[in-house]
Design a protein around this motif. Sequence first.
Motif, PDB file in Angstrom:
ATOM      1  N   GLN A   1      43.071 -48.584  12.956  1.00  0.00           N
ATOM      2  CA  GLN A   1      43.403 -49.957  13.346  1.00  0.00           C
ATOM      3  C   GLN A   1      43.628 -50.778  12.081  1.00  0.00           C
ATOM      4  O   GLN A   1      42.888 -50.626  11.098  1.00  0.00           O
ATOM      5  N   GLU A   2      44.640 -51.627  12.094  1.00  0.00           N
ATOM      6  CA  GLU A   2      44.939 -52.509  10.968  1.00  0.00           C
ATOM      7  C   GLU A   2      44.740 -53.956  11.405  1.00  0.00           C
ATOM      8  O   GLU A   2      45.231 -54.371  12.452  1.00  0.00           O
ATOM      9  N   PHE A   3      44.024 -54.724  10.578  1.00  0.00           N
ATOM     10  CA  PHE A   3      43.778 -56.136  10.878  1.00  0.00           C
ATOM     11  C   PHE A   3      43.403 -56.862   9.595  1.00  0.00           C
ATOM     12  O   PHE A   3      42.713 -56.317   8.734  1.00  0.00           O
ATOM     13  N   ASP A   4      43.868 -58.066   9.449  1.00  0.00           N
ATOM     14  CA  ASP A   4      43.488 -58.939   8.322  1.00  0.00           C
ATOM     15  C   ASP A   4      43.567 -58.216   6.979  1.00  0.00           C
ATOM     16  O   ASP A   4      42.671 -58.333   6.138  1.00  0.00           O
ATOM     17  N   ASN A   5      44.637 -57.435   6.773  1.00  0.00           N
ATOM     18  CA  ASN A   5      44.849 -56.696   5.521  1.00  0.00           C
ATOM     19  C   ASN A   5      43.752 -55.668   5.254  1.00  0.00           C
ATOM     20  O   ASN A   5      43.438 -55.352   4.096  1.00  0.00           O
ATOM     21  N   ILE A   6      43.169 -55.147   6.321  1.00  0.00           N
ATOM     22  CA  ILE A   6      42.164 -54.085   6.239  1.00  0.00           C
ATOM     23  C   ILE A   6      42.624 -52.907   7.089  1.00  0.00           C
ATOM     24  O   ILE A   6      43.115 -53.092   8.199  1.00  0.00           O
ATOM     25  N   ILE A   7      42.472 -51.702   6.557  1.00  0.00           N
ATOM     26  CA  ILE A   7      42.763 -50.480   7.301  1.00  0.00           C
ATOM     27  C   ILE A   7      41.424 -49.851   7.674  1.00  0.00           C
ATOM     28  O   ILE A   7      40.599 -49.580   6.806  1.00  0.00           O
ATOM     29  N   MET A   8      41.195 -49.624   8.968  1.00  0.00           N
ATOM     30  CA  MET A   8      39.912 -49.098   9.424  1.00  0.00           C
ATOM     31  C   MET A   8      40.130 -47.858  10.279  1.00  0.00           C
ATOM     32  O   MET A   8      40.948 -47.860  11.200  1.00  0.00           O
ATOM     33  N   ILE A   9      39.395 -46.787   9.956  1.00  0.00           N
ATOM     34  CA  ILE A   9      39.479 -45.534  10.702  1.00  0.00           C
ATOM     35  C   ILE A   9      38.173 -45.322  11.447  1.00  0.00           C
ATOM     36  O   ILE A   9      37.087 -45.417  10.869  1.00  0.00           O
ATOM     37  N   PHE A  10      38.269 -45.012  12.744  1.00  0.00           N
ATOM     38  CA  PHE A  10      37.105 -44.726  13.571  1.00  0.00           C
ATOM     39  C   PHE A  10      37.039 -43.217  13.784  1.00  0.00           C
ATOM     40  O   PHE A  10      37.871 -42.635  14.481  1.00  0.00           O
ATOM     41  N   ALA A  11      36.060 -42.569  13.153  1.00  0.00           N
ATOM     42  CA  ALA A  11      35.926 -41.122  13.223  1.00  0.00           C
ATOM     43  C   ALA A  11      34.903 -40.738  14.291  1.00  0.00           C
ATOM     44  O   ALA A  11      34.413 -41.580  15.049  1.00  0.00           O
ATOM     45  N   ASP A  12      34.567 -39.428  14.324  1.00  0.00           N
ATOM     46  CA  ASP A  12      33.582 -38.966  15.304  1.00  0.00           C
ATOM     47  C   ASP A  12      32.171 -39.346  14.865  1.00  0.00           C
ATOM     48  O   ASP A  12      31.948 -39.832  13.758  1.00  0.00           O
ATOM     49  N   HIS A  13      31.219 -39.121  15.759  1.00  0.00           N
ATOM     50  CA  HIS A  13      29.812 -39.442  15.512  1.00  0.00           C
ATOM     51  C   HIS A  13      29.607 -40.930  15.187  1.00  0.00           C
ATOM     52  O   HIS A  13      28.713 -41.292  14.425  1.00  0.00           O
ATOM     53  N   ASN A  14      30.459 -41.783  15.763  1.00  0.00           N
ATOM     54  CA  ASN A  14      30.353 -43.237  15.584  1.00  0.00           C
ATOM     55  C   ASN A  14      30.406 -43.667  14.122  1.00  0.00           C
ATOM     56  O   ASN A  14      29.788 -44.664  13.726  1.00  0.00           O
ATOM     57  N   ARG A  15      31.137 -42.927  13.313  1.00  0.00           N
ATOM     58  CA  ARG A  15      31.294 -43.286  11.912  1.00  0.00           C
ATOM     59  C   ARG A  15      32.656 -43.939  11.713  1.00  0.00           C
ATOM     60  O   ARG A  15      33.624 -43.644  12.420  1.00  0.00           O
ATOM     61  N   SER A  16      32.725 -44.841  10.748  1.00  0.00           N
ATOM     62  CA  SER A  16      33.979 -45.536  10.480  1.00  0.00           C
ATOM     63  C   SER A  16      34.149 -45.722   8.976  1.00  0.00           C
ATOM     64  O   SER A  16      33.180 -45.691   8.216  1.00  0.00           O
ATOM     65  N   PHE A  17      35.397 -45.912   8.591  1.00  0.00           N
ATOM     66  CA  PHE A  17      35.744 -46.081   7.180  1.00  0.00           C
ATOM     67  C   PHE A  17      36.762 -47.209   7.084  1.00  0.00           C
ATOM     68  O   PHE A  17      37.747 -47.236   7.818  1.00  0.00           O
TER      69      PHE A  17
END
Length: 234
Positions: A188-204
């Motif tokens: 997901q991209e928002f407010d000039n941030i790139i965010m990845i939602f991975a498995d096990h409820n982890r995100s980057f």
Amino acid sequence: MKDYDTANNTDDNIPLQEDEDTAEVMRIAEELKRIQEEEDEEEGRGWDGSEAELVEDDDAEEYEIPMAGIRVSYVLTEEEYFKCLKHSGIYKSQGTRGLIEAVVLGILAVIFFVVFFMTGGVSNIVFGCISLIFIAILLVVPNLHMRSMAKSMADGKLIEAEIYPDSVEIGRDDGAWKIELDGTSRIQEFDNIIMIFADHNRSFAIPERAIDPDFLPEIKGILLAGTIPTYEED
């Protein structure tokens, strides 16, 4: 995390070596570069000087062609943590649905108060106050909680990541973990941030300010090619 011989970043970018997915990645990267240049001209955004450099995949098997990757390092601000928490979905009331519910409750509160001043009745003032309390629960309380969480998370810790055409490796030593870019994670991209939602409820999350403009189209192309685009839930 892998050990690499770090090369100095030069104006001549080393292209990612060809494999089955490279052509698609490069096509996306070129299109994103064109769009990014147009957006930068309009908004005046710029790189904040965070470190970014090319690295090689030393863990590739002998029969595989080592792929060039890009190493980035940065520190997320409190405001960036707050934005990530808002988009993480921990509070469903932060989406469009929550806003609609708050508006409906606001209208009900106004009606109850108007009726109270016109005709009296303790029940009208009680229901009006209950409506206001629910609005606070929907909007105010979650924001206060996420602000508190963001403040505690923004401890100045340096985030390091290496982005390859097939994976993203985050952290070092015992705290290192990997996101496979095989189409199983959401982005997901928002407010000039790139965010990845991975498995096990982890995100980057990586802010665009932390990426050298020379690498931004390639990084976006790699991440978009290996993930599923998603949007904020209503």
